[in-house]
Design an enzyme around this catalytic site. Sequence first.
Site, mmCIF file in Angstrom:
data_model
loop_
_atom_site.group_PDB
_atom_site.id
_atom_site.type_symbol
_atom_site.label_atom_id
_atom_site.label_comp_id
_atom_site.label_asym_id
_atom_site.label_seq_id
_atom_site.Cartn_x
_atom_site.Cartn_y
_atom_site.Cartn_z
ATOM 1 N N HIS A 98 8.181 -21.137 -17.065
ATOM 2 C CA HIS A 98 9.434 -21.847 -16.838
ATOM 3 C C HIS A 98 9.564 -22.892 -17.936
ATOM 4 C CE1 HIS A 98 12.705 -24.022 -15.026
ATOM 5 N NE2 HIS A 98 12.807 -23.078 -14.105
ATOM 6 N N ARG B 288 11.937 -11.741 -15.848
ATOM 7 C CA ARG B 288 12.765 -11.812 -14.641
ATOM 8 C C ARG B 288 14.002 -12.683 -14.852
ATOM 9 N NH1 ARG B 288 12.764 -15.619 -10.210
ATOM 10 N NH2 ARG B 288 11.421 -16.797 -11.604
#
Length: 537
Positions: free
Chosen positions: A242, A384
């Site tokens: 992230h 993703r």
Amino acid sequence: MIPRYLVDIDIQSLPVVDTDVIVIGAGIAGLFTALRSSKEQSVVMITKKSLLDSNTRYAQGGIAAVISADDSPQYHLQDTIVAGAGLCDHSAVDVLVHEGPEGVENLIKLGTQFDVENGEYALTQEGAHSQRRILHANGDATGFEIVRALSEKAIANSNIDVWDNHFVIDLVTDQGICYGAIVQKSNGERLFLRGKATVLCSGGSGQLYRYTTNPEVATADGVAMAYRAGANVRDMEFIQFHPTSLCYPGAPRFLISEAVRGEGAYLRNIKGERFMGKYHEQLELAPRDVVARAIVSEMEESKSTFVYIDITHETEEKIKHRFPTIYKYCLDYGLDLTTDWIPVAPAMHYMMGGVETDLNGETNISRLFACGEVSSTGVHGANRLASNSLSEAIVFGRRIVDRIALLSSLTKVPNTSFIGDRHVHAIQPVVERRLKLQKIMVRYAGLKRNREGLQKGLDELMRQVTIFNTELTEREEFEFANMLTCALLITESALFREESRGGHYREDFPNRDDEHWSKHTVLNRETGQFEEWITNV
Ligand code: SIN
């Protein structure tokens, strides 16, 4: 090298407990699958801590589904496939985008309260989404709200037996069929839990890395036990970092949601310059791998350990209303989201690969299913799309339950025994080993990789494999063995893939190479490594 079972065991000598469905893990995948199964089946849901300890609980941004009249499944499919960088299974994505909205309706029926604005569900945007399609709850506490609603229902459900503080050591298989699991109670006693179906919902592997947004329980147990049992484990080299986790002395790597950028935040280097324009036309909302690597490049160039996220140009009212959890968390460390630029750096967030399943969530081992982050359904490809994971869990959870309904009960106790040559002592305390492993993974199998580093990482990990020859009894020891197993799978797969794509970047092979690498890497303990070529492009 990696044994079939982590402990010496004779299944016939263990007490047997029967249920219809065994659910391992208590995040959204576990709770939803358990609740849905419980209409017609008895369920035992096992969690190694409590119902409130899962990755889902910390999900901020939300859940992606086609809700708005301006959106369409085709747009959602397209965005998912573009983010997945050529490795998505289009049929799995098709299932996700078409069945996602009904899944969200089910969550609402189960009591989840998503945020509403002007009488409609409030939708936000995140990186690489072409539309606003992310539902959220209490601003930035979506996961917490889902876990609240579903766990209340699970606790009240007489068909669901929640076993907290229990640890699943291994799956029990015989001739390609899964019969259940060896479970250790908090007092150390072990039993054989038998079910007609076993569903792994055990989450991801964030704790393999020193810096992670994941909670302490994310130790890759499901992938490791499935691999030991002979399941195909796929695409392990693809790790999502992230871009923006809090990076401040004394503070944990708390997630600063992508929705903050979705609502207009800028990224700035330590000179105060906005830099994403140099890297991607979608600026701060480029795909996560692009943003994370851009941040690392800026950090390297300025010899800094962080960059800033800046949303101070938005109104105080909007910031506090949309991001109450992040606002409060930062304030506890003296950082005011409404007036301060917040120091951030990338951290391990999500494992794209996992236990390979078909479109009904079943693995290559009959009666063994995988759902949520532990699974590799083909939805995520090499990267993703933000907020697709909660939707994936409910969509495939429903399919798993439909499949299980067709299964008959199992009555056999397999004649399985495993006696290894295990020594009694663990030479180095497991806490030290865990820290060392986390450092190895950050250094050699992190955001930027190369052959030399990966080989070095692999060699260092191999020095730890003596753990498999020791007698393990404590949860922390089993967790370390699982982390080591998964670290080896990631490193081997990353070494093998000589190109860069999505969540796998090789400095020595910096380009995507569709001609040679439009394929999945699959690892199987019994049959070794093999490849699956992509057929839908
Ligand atoms: C976030 O809120 O940025 C995380 C959402 C996700 O990882 O899907």
